[in-house]
Motif scaffolding. Structure first.
Motif, mmCIF file in Angstrom:
data_model
loop_
_atom_site.group_PDB
_atom_site.id
_atom_site.type_symbol
_atom_site.label_atom_id
_atom_site.label_comp_id
_atom_site.label_asym_id
_atom_site.label_seq_id
_atom_site.Cartn_x
_atom_site.Cartn_y
_atom_site.Cartn_z
ATOM 1 N N LYS A 147 -82.013 -26.930 0.639
ATOM 2 C CA LYS A 147 -82.185 -27.240 2.116
ATOM 3 C C LYS A 147 -82.539 -28.504 2.649
ATOM 4 C CE LYS A 147 -82.642 -24.892 6.577
ATOM 5 N NZ LYS A 147 -83.240 -23.551 7.220
ATOM 6 N N MET A 148 -83.989 -28.583 1.935
ATOM 7 C CA MET A 148 -84.933 -29.752 2.396
ATOM 8 C C MET A 148 -83.952 -31.338 2.361
ATOM 9 S SD MET A 148 -85.053 -28.876 -1.089
ATOM 10 C CE MET A 148 -86.584 -27.521 -0.673
ATOM 11 N N TYR A 149 -83.033 -31.108 1.121
ATOM 12 C CA TYR A 149 -82.276 -32.486 0.808
ATOM 13 C C TYR A 149 -81.100 -32.557 2.147
ATOM 14 C CZ TYR A 149 -84.574 -31.548 -3.567
ATOM 15 O OH TYR A 149 -85.633 -31.280 -4.406
ATOM 16 N N ASN A 150 -80.744 -31.685 2.514
ATOM 17 C CA ASN A 150 -79.787 -31.703 3.430
ATOM 18 C C ASN A 150 -80.292 -32.176 4.750
ATOM 19 O OD1 ASN A 150 -76.890 -31.166 4.147
ATOM 20 N ND2 ASN A 150 -77.629 -29.672 5.230
ATOM 21 N N VAL A 151 -81.420 -31.712 4.977
ATOM 22 C CA VAL A 151 -82.310 -32.017 6.314
ATOM 23 C C VAL A 151 -82.476 -33.565 6.190
ATOM 24 C CG1 VAL A 151 -84.290 -32.053 7.619
ATOM 25 C CG2 VAL A 151 -83.188 -29.847 6.752
ATOM 26 N N LEU A 152 -82.669 -33.805 5.321
ATOM 27 C CA LEU A 152 -83.230 -35.480 5.029
ATOM 28 C C LEU A 152 -81.747 -36.374 5.352
ATOM 29 C CD1 LEU A 152 -85.612 -35.783 1.979
ATOM 30 C CD2 LEU A 152 -86.184 -36.278 4.478
ATOM 31 N N LEU A 153 -80.812 -35.911 4.580
ATOM 32 C CA LEU A 153 -79.452 -36.212 4.852
ATOM 33 C C LEU A 153 -78.820 -36.321 6.196
ATOM 34 C CD1 LEU A 153 -76.845 -37.472 3.640
ATOM 35 C CD2 LEU A 153 -76.065 -35.181 3.345
ATOM 36 N N VAL B 59 -78.690 -45.380 1.142
ATOM 37 C CA VAL B 59 -79.690 -43.923 1.134
ATOM 38 C C VAL B 59 -78.829 -42.757 1.398
ATOM 39 C CG1 VAL B 59 -81.613 -42.952 2.190
ATOM 40 C CG2 VAL B 59 -81.676 -45.468 1.868
ATOM 41 N N LYS B 60 -77.927 -42.946 2.209
ATOM 42 C CA LYS B 60 -77.081 -41.751 2.668
ATOM 43 C C LYS B 60 -76.182 -41.198 1.548
ATOM 44 C CE LYS B 60 -73.707 -42.436 5.702
ATOM 45 N NZ LYS B 60 -73.046 -42.293 7.105
ATOM 46 N N GLN B 61 -75.779 -42.221 0.664
ATOM 47 C CA GLN B 61 -74.917 -41.734 -0.609
ATOM 48 C C GLN B 61 -75.803 -41.231 -1.744
ATOM 49 O OE1 GLN B 61 -73.119 -45.496 -2.040
ATOM 50 N NE2 GLN B 61 -71.676 -45.543 -0.353
ATOM 51 N N GLU B 62 -77.092 -41.661 -1.645
ATOM 52 C CA GLU B 62 -77.820 -41.032 -2.814
ATOM 53 C C GLU B 62 -78.314 -39.642 -2.208
ATOM 54 O OE1 GLU B 62 -78.816 -42.076 -5.506
ATOM 55 O OE2 GLU B 62 -77.708 -43.956 -5.319
ATOM 56 N N LEU B 63 -78.614 -39.520 -1.132
ATOM 57 C CA LEU B 63 -79.075 -38.037 -0.496
ATOM 58 C C LEU B 63 -77.699 -37.097 -0.586
ATOM 59 C CD1 LEU B 63 -81.275 -39.015 2.356
ATOM 60 C CD2 LEU B 63 -82.062 -37.815 0.352
ATOM 61 N N THR B 64 -76.502 -37.726 -0.591
ATOM 62 C CA THR B 64 -75.342 -36.851 -0.287
ATOM 63 C C THR B 64 -75.115 -36.048 -1.633
ATOM 64 O OG1 THR B 64 -74.454 -38.355 1.206
ATOM 65 C CG2 THR B 64 -72.994 -36.620 -0.032
ATOM 66 N N ARG B 65 -75.580 -36.753 -2.818
ATOM 67 C CA ARG B 65 -75.413 -36.226 -3.961
ATOM 68 C C ARG B 65 -76.143 -35.115 -4.206
ATOM 69 N NH1 ARG B 65 -74.906 -42.203 -5.320
ATOM 70 N NH2 ARG B 65 -72.717 -42.546 -5.863
#
Length: 550
Positions: free
Chosen positions: A259-265, A247-253
């Protein structure tokens, strides 16, 4: 002194208002004129029980009110004891309602009859045939002797010490009685106390102990569950750690796309870190799992002991067991220290007995010193009253007993005539002799203590001539230091009064009424002349009356 008396709707009295002076007051009247009614009304004020039949008009209440001047009577302490307002002009009022209910007031404050009696005995003494019988009682005889002996203060001190002594003696008896019971219970209480003391109740955490037991008792199941949890977290490809990394790898991409994707990461990264910490803690818990059967047995045994104690003492908390332990310790200590307590109490009582003995000895010595004086005075007065051969013998004997007024017993013996033997007053004195003895005693007492006002009700019954003249002189002398009333049929006594009232009946509207009249000098001459010679007054009776008055 009695300053005034108001009577309304009582017996044959419609309404009566009369003021009295100090000194010697005479009350006369024909037999049946109502002197007893006057005394009855005054007795109600002094606390006698009320009777509905005493109301004249049954539709109205009966009121009797007396005013006393008590400035010289030192009664402030008594008023405080009775919780009453003190006033030198004290008003006592009794009311009998048509319903039969009675009410009493002192200075307008409602009081009980007990309070009324407690005060009235310090205000006026109505001397009657009944009171003469007091002479035969040891308690009254001691009062007379103690008045001459000046024992008032030492008797107060003795009485106070005696109350303390009786209280301590009662406590000692209770200790001795409880000792046998406590000894019977001692062994059992000691056993219970030791049983509770074997457990450190003050530092016992029952909840923690129960948790330790559960952990040790279920160690295999716990180990298995911990292993399963670790497998779920760390299994290859399917474990939570690998899944979170994916999950972390997918969100990193896509984290740079907004910003919202970075918060989830960041949140997934935080979860990953927590999961690693959980995995470390799981390993630590698993490694530290104890499988010590001895420890398990020890904790189980301790829990069983506690539960047994809960059941034995019918409680459910450690705090309750602690309280029981405290109570048991107190009982055991009390039993172990009981002999010391008894010994200490015995010491206090012994000391108090010594103090009482000293006071009782002083009382006895002063009584023995006063007795010859009393005998001499009594015999001298009675000789003047027509009893020249009257003799007294008063023996005071000290005993080992503690009475309310000392340690003495008393023999108050009397001999009226020569050739007779000494005996108690009850057996050796006639009614007329008792009256004269009482008058003599009252006269002597008035020299030593402040007596209340006194009313002699026909104390002169059975005497006449010179004896009555002597009796009148004695009452006259007494009136120099106190207020004296005399209800009399004898002109020799009536003539000695400072003030003279006549009780008479009056028929009005087919009804009989009793009234009281203060006589002037002329009225007194007529009244005494009638007492000498009857209703038809002669010149010689008038002359004799004037002679008596002068």
């Amino acid at each position: 002194m009695l300053s005034s008396l108001h009577i309304r709707n009582f017996a044959l009295i419609d309404e009566l208002n009369v003021d009295f002076n100090n000194g010697f007051t005479i009350i006369t009247g024909e037999t049946g004129a109502g002197k007893s009614i006057l005394l009855g009304g005054l007795s109600l004020v002094l606390g006698k029980r009320a009777d509905l039949s005493q109301i004249k008009n049954k539709d109205e209440k009966c009121v009797i009110e007396a005013i006393f001047d008590i400035a010289k009577y030192n009664l402030k302490g008594l008023f405080n004891t009775l919780d009453l307002d003190f006033d030198v002009q004290t008003i006592i009022r009794r009311e009998i309602l048509p319903s039969g209910k009675s009410r009493a007031f002192i200075n307008d404050t409602p009081v009980t009859l007990d309070s009324l009696v407690a005060l009235s005995e310090h205000l006026i003494d109505i001397h009657s045939q009944h009171q003469t019988q007091q002479l035969t009682e040891d308690s009254y005889q001691f009062q007379v002797i103690d008045a001459l002996a000046g024992n008032k203060n030492v008797l107060i001190e003795y009485s106070s010490e005696l109350r303390t002594y009786k209280l301590l003696d009662k406590e000692l008896e209770e200790l001795r009685l409880s000792k046998s019971e406590l000894i019977k219970e001692y062994d059992y209480n000691l056993f219970l106390l030791k049983e509770l003391s074997e457990i450190d109740l003050d530092n016992l955490d029952l909840e923690d102990l129960e948790s330790q037991f559960e952990a040790l008792n279920n160690v295999e199941d716990i180990s298995e569950r911990l292993g399963n949890v670790r497998s779920i977290i760390s299994a290859e490809n399917l474990g939570l750690t690998d899944q979170l990394n994916n999950v972390k790898q997918e969100l990193t991409r896509i984290s740079s796309f907004g910003k919202m994707y970075n918060v989830l990461l960041e949140r997934i990264t935080s979860l990953s870190i927590d999961l690693e910490d959980i995995l470390v803690e799981l390993d630590n818990l698993h490694e530290n799992l104890s499988t010590d059967p001895q420890e398990l047995e020890q904790i189980n045994s301790q829990l069983q002991i506690i539960n047994n104690l809960f059941q034995k003492h019918s409680v459910s908390t450690v705090t309750e067991l602690t309280n029981i332990r405290t109570d048991l310790k107190l009982k055991v200590d009390n039993t172990e220290n009981l002999d010391d307590s008894i010994k200490e109490k015995e010491g206090e009582i012994a000391k108090l007995r010594t103090e009482l003995d000293v006071l009782a000895s002083k009382i006895n010595k002063q009584r023995n010193s006063a007795t010859p004086i009393l005998v001499t005075k009594l015999e001298a007065i009675l000789s003047d009253l027509g009893m020249p051969n009257a003799k007294f013998k008063i023996d005071i004997t000290s005993t080992q007993n503690y009475f309310q007024n000392g340690k003495d017993t008393l023999q108050f013996l009397f001999m009226a005539n020569k050739g007779s033997s000494f005996n108690t007053l009850k057996k050796s004195a006639s009614g007329g002799e008792m009256s004269r003895i009482m008058l003599a005693i009252k006269s002597i007492l008035s020299e030593y203590i402040q007596l209340p006002s006194i009313m002699f009700d026909e104390i002169d019954t059975g005497v006449s001539g010179e004896i009555s003249n002597k009796m009148g002189s004695i009452m006259k002398q007494m009136s120099k230091t106190m207020q004296v009333f005399s209800i009399t049929h004898l002109p020799q006594i009536a003539a000695k009064g400072d003030t003279h009232f006549k009780v008479f009946k009056l028929d009005k509207e087919n009804k009989t009424h009793t009234n009281l009249k203060r006589l002037n000098e002329e009225d007194r001459v007529v009244e005494i002349a009638q007492m000498l010679g009857g209703i038809n007054v002669s010149e010689s009776a008038i002359a004799h009356a004037k002679q008596l008055l002068n």
